[in-house]
Write a protein that holds these residues in place. Sequence first.
Motif, mmCIF file in Angstrom:
data_model
loop_
_atom_site.group_PDB
_atom_site.id
_atom_site.type_symbol
_atom_site.label_atom_id
_atom_site.label_comp_id
_atom_site.label_asym_id
_atom_site.label_seq_id
_atom_site.Cartn_x
_atom_site.Cartn_y
_atom_site.Cartn_z
ATOM 1 N N LYS A 6 23.620 54.300 105.463
ATOM 2 C CA LYS A 6 22.538 53.748 104.655
ATOM 3 C C LYS A 6 22.639 52.234 104.551
ATOM 4 O O LYS A 6 21.658 51.526 104.625
ATOM 5 N N ARG A 7 23.844 51.745 104.427
ATOM 6 C CA ARG A 7 24.049 50.300 104.315
ATOM 7 C C ARG A 7 23.667 49.591 105.609
ATOM 8 O O ARG A 7 23.120 48.503 105.597
ATOM 9 N N ASN A 8 23.922 50.240 106.747
ATOM 10 C CA ASN A 8 23.596 49.647 108.038
ATOM 11 C C ASN A 8 22.095 49.568 108.275
ATOM 12 O O ASN A 8 21.619 48.687 108.963
ATOM 13 N N TYR A 9 21.337 50.542 107.727
ATOM 14 C CA TYR A 9 19.898 50.577 107.973
ATOM 15 C C TYR A 9 19.084 49.868 106.899
ATOM 16 O O TYR A 9 17.874 49.738 107.033
ATOM 17 N N THR A 10 19.714 49.420 105.867
ATOM 18 C CA THR A 10 18.972 48.794 104.773
ATOM 19 C C THR A 10 18.318 47.491 105.213
ATOM 20 O O THR A 10 17.115 47.279 104.991
ATOM 21 N N LYS A 11 19.095 46.628 105.857
ATOM 22 C CA LYS A 11 18.565 45.324 106.258
ATOM 23 C C LYS A 11 17.469 45.429 107.326
ATOM 24 O O LYS A 11 16.427 44.760 107.199
ATOM 25 N N PRO A 12 17.631 46.255 108.389
ATOM 26 C CA PRO A 12 16.535 46.376 109.364
ATOM 27 C C PRO A 12 15.246 46.917 108.755
ATOM 28 O O PRO A 12 14.159 46.424 109.062
#
Length: 273
Positions: A6-12
């Motif tokens: 979830k943390r990896n996809y938050t910014k994109p």
Amino acid sequence: MTLSVKRNYTKPVLAVLIALVMLSPFIYLCLGAFAKTFSLTATLDLHTYKFTFANFITLFTKAQLYLPLINSLIVAGVVTVGNLFFCTFAGYVLARRIFKGRNLIIATVVMVLMMPVHIMIIPLYLLTNWLGIFDTYLALILPFLVNPLGIFLMRQYIASIPTDLEDAARVEGASEFTIIWKIVMPLCKPAMAVLAVQVFMVNWNSFLYPFILTSSESMRTLPVALALLQGYQNIDVPQLFAASLLSALPTTLLFVFYSKRITEGIIAGALKG
């Protein structure tokens, strides 16, 4: 593990949402430009939306928008090239040469930057009439071939460049013109890219000066033609959107293709400042 994904996809995802919000006016413009019928007050219904190129064809056949488009390209292009040439040479002299009155010239450039551009309208109008160049390309090009922002930008950038290569070229017998053309200008590409985009955008979108310094239909630039098109066509929204899209494309493409150079110029200027 789940938290990591979830943390990896938050910014994109956030970046995509922000991009969609920022692009929404441009998307709306495109939908109106290619629509057979379009209303600014009614809710957009994609089920009844009819795609067509007729608006662009009408602009070039009935409205004859090709002539203002050519005029804007000529004026903006020539002014941009002129600013790149003259501002670089003026910036080089102010950065590298010590002469009497240099500080006064630099101070004058800075003071002109603080003056509102609109106070020059009446003097320019009178001057173009006195010179006999009113309603010509010269009236739209000559007063804008050099601008104080370009001189100041190039002077600051060139002053931050080491003089080693220039000194070595002088030892080899190179002329000042050769030094500027083959050494200084290549080193100033980031700053020149910023200057070129800024000058082109300002002159491409300029309305007030072309409206005042020209009177014939053959000398109208695109922003002036768009304003008059709105009146002649009784606000034909699809055609007005199509013309606005044509007007926005050159500056948009210029920024897209030279965004890397612009970013380099801004970063380099910040670091050297």
